[in-house]
Enzyme design. Structure first.
Site, PDB file in Angstrom:
ATOM      1  N   GLY A 103      32.904  -5.117  -6.160  1.00 38.68           N
ATOM      2  CA  GLY A 103      32.961  -6.253  -7.088  1.00 38.68           C
ATOM      3  C   GLY A 103      33.153  -5.768  -8.522  1.00 38.68           C
ATOM      4  CG  HIS A 104      30.167  -3.522 -10.531  1.00 42.18           C
ATOM      5  ND1 HIS A 104      29.285  -3.232  -9.522  1.00 42.18           N
ATOM      6  CD2 HIS A 104      29.472  -4.259 -11.429  1.00 42.18           C
ATOM      7  CE1 HIS A 104      28.107  -3.756  -9.794  1.00 42.18           C
ATOM      8  NE2 HIS A 104      28.180  -4.393 -10.943  1.00 42.18           N
ATOM      9  CD  GLN A 146      25.589 -12.224 -16.298  1.00 48.09           C
ATOM     10  OE1 GLN A 146      24.431 -11.832 -16.324  1.00 48.09           O
ATOM     11  NE2 GLN A 146      26.564 -11.493 -15.789  1.00 48.09           N
ATOM     12  CB  SER A 168      24.600  -8.438  -4.934  1.00 47.29           C
ATOM     13  OG  SER A 168      23.428  -8.189  -5.692  1.00 47.29           O
ATOM     14  CB  SER A 169      23.514  -3.722  -7.649  1.00 42.10           C
ATOM     15  OG  SER A 169      24.729  -3.681  -8.370  1.00 42.10           O
TER      16      SER A 169
HETATM   17  O1  PAF Z   1      25.854  -8.989 -14.762  1.00 46.46           O
HETATM   18  C1  PAF Z   1      25.264  -7.956 -15.167  1.00 46.46           C
HETATM   19  O2  PAF Z   1      25.360  -6.872 -14.580  1.00 46.46           O
HETATM   20  C2  PAF Z   1      24.396  -8.030 -16.400  1.00 46.46           C
HETATM   21  O3  PAF Z   1      23.714  -9.237 -16.468  1.00 46.46           O
HETATM   22  C3  PAF Z   1      25.167  -7.747 -17.704  1.00 46.46           C
HETATM   23  C4  PAF Z   1      26.242  -8.793 -17.975  1.00 46.46           C
HETATM   24  C5  PAF Z   1      25.808  -6.372 -17.629  1.00 46.46           C
HETATM   25  C6  PAF Z   1      24.197  -7.777 -18.902  1.00 46.46           C
HETATM   26  O4  PAF Z   1      23.187  -6.834 -18.746  1.00 46.46           O
END
Ligand code: PAF
Length: 282
Positions: free
Chosen positions: A37-38, A154, A186-187
């Site tokens: 995902g990242h 978020q 997700s981590s």
């Molecule tokens: O989504 C995340 O991993 C965190 O909430 C972020 C945006 C890096 C802020 O710490």
């Protein structure tokens, strides 16, 4: 070649050279423990901008006192390699002291969006997210910043603060990457035992069924309640919410008359999982 810096000063020095060359900069903020995902965020950034900066910072300000700050997975070397392979140019890995010298007292309050859903269950969480994201955006000053739709609320909070504070950055939401059974990457999935990981596949499955019923015109309140019950039967020990909300302001919906989103948070063992999906006619 991926360079690594851990102070704001070195970060800015590295960015200055690119800026002087006229290069555009994309930014991918993360808390590490990277997964596909990242990497999808880095890939989007690479398509959109000449240079890509990622950050890894496990932000203490966004964790509640009972949450998993101490045990949050940390795997810097593996993360560094994944980012290098994905073509990221610069990695910023500040310490908490670098990010919050003398404790740092200035905080960003993103307003009403923080009181509902995740905000209601995680008091202070979005103030912590907003504060660190604003700091990171001012440190990097990117042209565009990339966030996963997995953390939908978020993403809305960040769009709102950037708009309200006139921060000149384009916020890009990137679709959730899912495993073969549909579970959102997700981590925190790393915390699940193999049995719980298998059972967790019920979350996206029940959400899809719920969406199908809602689009067929079923009573929304009853459908959401039934969905919560199905999650408990599938092994979730508690369901914080399974809610249909307006996709821009997140207020609860009991009729399908605006773009809508189904959002969920539920606990499998001691692991809290969240997910969300668009509620659209196919
Ligand atoms: O989504 C995340 O991993 C965190 O909430 C972020 C945006 C890096 C802020 O710490």
């Amino acid at each position: 070649m991926l360079s690594v810096v851990n102070t704001v000063r070195d970060l800015r020095a590295a960015l200055l050279a690119w800026r002087e060359a006229g290069d555009t900069v994309g930014f991918v903020p993360t808390m590490g423990a990277l997964h596909r995902g990242h990497i999808a965020l880095v890939e989007q950034a690479r398509k959109a901008t000449k240079r890509v900066v990622a950050s890894i910072f496990v932000n203490p300000l966004q964790f509640g006192p009972q949450e998993d700050l101490a045990k949050y997975p940390r795997q810097l070397e593996a993360d560094r390699k994944m980012l290098a392979d994905a073509g990221c140019d610069l990695l910023f890995t500040p310490t908490p002291e670098e990010m919050y010298p003398n404790g740092a007292v200035t905080k960003i309050d993103p307003g009403p969006l923080t009181g509902m859903l995740e905000g209601a269950f995680r008091p202070g969480h979005f103030t912590g997210v907003a504060t660190v994201v604003v700091k990171l955006l001012l440190q990097v000053m990117p042209d565009a910043a990339f966030f996963g739709e997995k953390d939908y609320q978020q993403l809305l909070v960040i769009r709102r603060i950037v708009q309200d504070l006139n921060i000149p950055v384009h916020i890009v939401g990137v679709p959730t990457v899912r495993d073969t059974d549909g579970l959102a990457l997700s981590s925190r999935n790393a915390y699940l035992s193999p049995e719980d990981r298998q059972r967790a596949g019920a979350l996206p499955r029940v959400m899809q069924e719920t969406i199908a019923h809602i689009l067929e015109g079923a009573d929304i309140e009853k459908t959401l309640k039934a969905g919560q019950e199905k999650l408990r039967q599938a092994g979730f020990s508690s369901v914080d919410y399974l809610e249909l909300a307006d996709a821009t302001g997140l207020s609860p919906l009991r009729a399908m008359n605006t773009p809508a989103r189904l959002l969920a948070a539920a606990r499998m063992g001691s692991t809290r999982l969240i997910d969300n999906m668009a509620v659209d006619r196919p």
